[in-house]
Scaffold this motif. Sequence first.
Motif, PDB file in Angstrom:
ATOM      1  N   ASN A  93       0.828  -1.212   0.000  1.00 29.47           N
ATOM      2  CA  ASN A  93       0.000   0.000   0.000  1.00 29.47           C
ATOM      3  C   ASN A  93       0.861   1.259   0.000  1.00 29.47           C
ATOM      4  OD1 ASN A  93      -2.405  -1.426  -0.015  1.00 29.47           O
ATOM      5  ND2 ASN A  93      -2.539  -1.471   2.221  1.00 29.47           N
ATOM      6  N   GLN A  94       1.939   1.255   0.756  1.00 33.53           N
ATOM      7  CA  GLN A  94       2.829   2.417   0.791  1.00 33.53           C
ATOM      8  C   GLN A  94       3.458   2.646  -0.580  1.00 33.53           C
ATOM      9  OE1 GLN A  94       5.295   1.054   4.035  1.00 33.53           O
ATOM     10  NE2 GLN A  94       4.316   2.470   5.475  1.00 33.53           N
ATOM     11  N   ARG A  95       3.874   1.586  -1.252  1.00 31.48           N
ATOM     12  CA  ARG A  95       4.445   1.702  -2.598  1.00 31.48           C
ATOM     13  C   ARG A  95       3.427   2.318  -3.551  1.00 31.48           C
ATOM     14  NH1 ARG A  95       8.633  -1.981  -4.515  1.00 31.48           N
ATOM     15  NH2 ARG A  95       9.722  -2.832  -2.736  1.00 31.48           N
ATOM     16  N   GLU A  96       2.203   1.783  -3.513  1.00 32.25           N
ATOM     17  CA  GLU A  96       1.160   2.274  -4.417  1.00 32.25           C
ATOM     18  C   GLU A  96       0.859   3.742  -4.166  1.00 32.25           C
ATOM     19  OE1 GLU A  96      -2.164  -0.369  -3.991  1.00 32.25           O
ATOM     20  OE2 GLU A  96      -1.099  -2.034  -4.953  1.00 32.25           O
ATOM     21  N   LYS A  97       0.774   4.134  -2.902  1.00 31.82           N
ATOM     22  CA  LYS A  97       0.499   5.536  -2.573  1.00 31.82           C
ATOM     23  C   LYS A  97       1.621   6.443  -3.066  1.00 31.82           C
ATOM     24  CE  LYS A  97      -2.255   4.572   1.564  1.00 31.82           C
ATOM     25  NZ  LYS A  97      -2.277   4.644   3.034  1.00 31.82           N
ATOM     26  N   LEU A  98       2.860   6.023  -2.858  1.00 30.66           N
ATOM     27  CA  LEU A  98       3.993   6.829  -3.326  1.00 30.66           C
ATOM     28  C   LEU A  98       4.024   6.908  -4.850  1.00 30.66           C
ATOM     29  CD1 LEU A  98       6.768   5.739  -0.829  1.00 30.66           C
ATOM     30  CD2 LEU A  98       5.914   8.061  -1.160  1.00 30.66           C
ATOM     31  N   LEU A  99       3.746   5.820  -5.528  1.00 30.58           N
ATOM     32  CA  LEU A  99       3.719   5.844  -6.989  1.00 30.58           C
ATOM     33  C   LEU A  99       2.641   6.788  -7.510  1.00 30.58           C
ATOM     34  CD1 LEU A  99       4.354   2.087  -7.824  1.00 30.58           C
ATOM     35  CD2 LEU A  99       5.852   4.025  -8.339  1.00 30.58           C
ATOM     36  N   ARG A 100       1.482   6.794  -6.848  1.00 33.91           N
ATOM     37  CA  ARG A 100       0.411   7.734  -7.244  1.00 33.91           C
ATOM     38  C   ARG A 100       0.850   9.176  -7.072  1.00 33.91           C
ATOM     39  NH1 ARG A 100      -3.489   3.888  -5.057  1.00 33.91           N
ATOM     40  NH2 ARG A 100      -3.210   4.868  -3.048  1.00 33.91           N
ATOM     41  N   GLU A 101       1.664   9.436  -6.043  1.00 31.22           N
ATOM     42  CA  GLU A 101       2.158  10.791  -5.805  1.00 31.22           C
ATOM     43  C   GLU A 101       3.004  11.296  -6.960  1.00 31.22           C
ATOM     44  OE1 GLU A 101       1.849  13.032  -3.126  1.00 31.22           O
ATOM     45  OE2 GLU A 101       0.291  11.693  -2.378  1.00 31.22           O
ATOM     46  N   PHE A 102       3.685  10.376  -7.642  1.00 26.32           N
ATOM     47  CA  PHE A 102       4.641  10.773  -8.666  1.00 26.32           C
ATOM     48  C   PHE A 102       4.220  10.393 -10.076  1.00 26.32           C
ATOM     49  CE2 PHE A 102       7.020  10.424  -4.709  1.00 26.32           C
ATOM     50  CZ  PHE A 102       7.429  11.726  -4.608  1.00 26.32           C
ATOM     51  N   GLU A 103       2.926  10.153 -10.275  1.00 27.17           N
ATOM     52  CA  GLU A 103       2.436   9.902 -11.631  1.00 27.17           C
ATOM     53  C   GLU A 103       2.593  11.182 -12.436  1.00 27.17           C
ATOM     54  OE1 GLU A 103      -1.563   8.650 -11.034  1.00 27.17           O
ATOM     55  OE2 GLU A 103      -0.990   6.549 -10.751  1.00 27.17           O
TER      56      GLU A 103
END
Length: 111
Positions: A93-103
């Motif tokens: 979940n942390q990975r997914e949230k961080l990836l969304r931040e940098f789309e």
Amino acid sequence: MPLPELDAESRRQALERAAEARKIRAELKQQLKSGEIDFAEVLRRAHDDEIVGKTKVSAVLEALPKVGKVRARKMMERLDISPSRRVRGLGVNQREKLLREFEGDGPARRD
């Protein structure tokens, strides 16, 4: 627990490994800063590269363009990521949230 005593050869080898790790982390941060790689690439590398995996998430975030110490700290607090968390230690979940931040070109959300 006290640190083990190392003989001269073991100490030299440990110092060489530490210097190499610092060099690799510096190169990684420079690649992030220049835009050669993105956060998603760091996550991919962390799976196979021990040094990248042991790099602190805060150091990686701070190396990204338009993200400094304050924005990285606020983002990690908002996403409930410990300041001491290492890249390999991020949960799904942390990975997914961080990836969304940098789309796209930059952080999706400004603090």
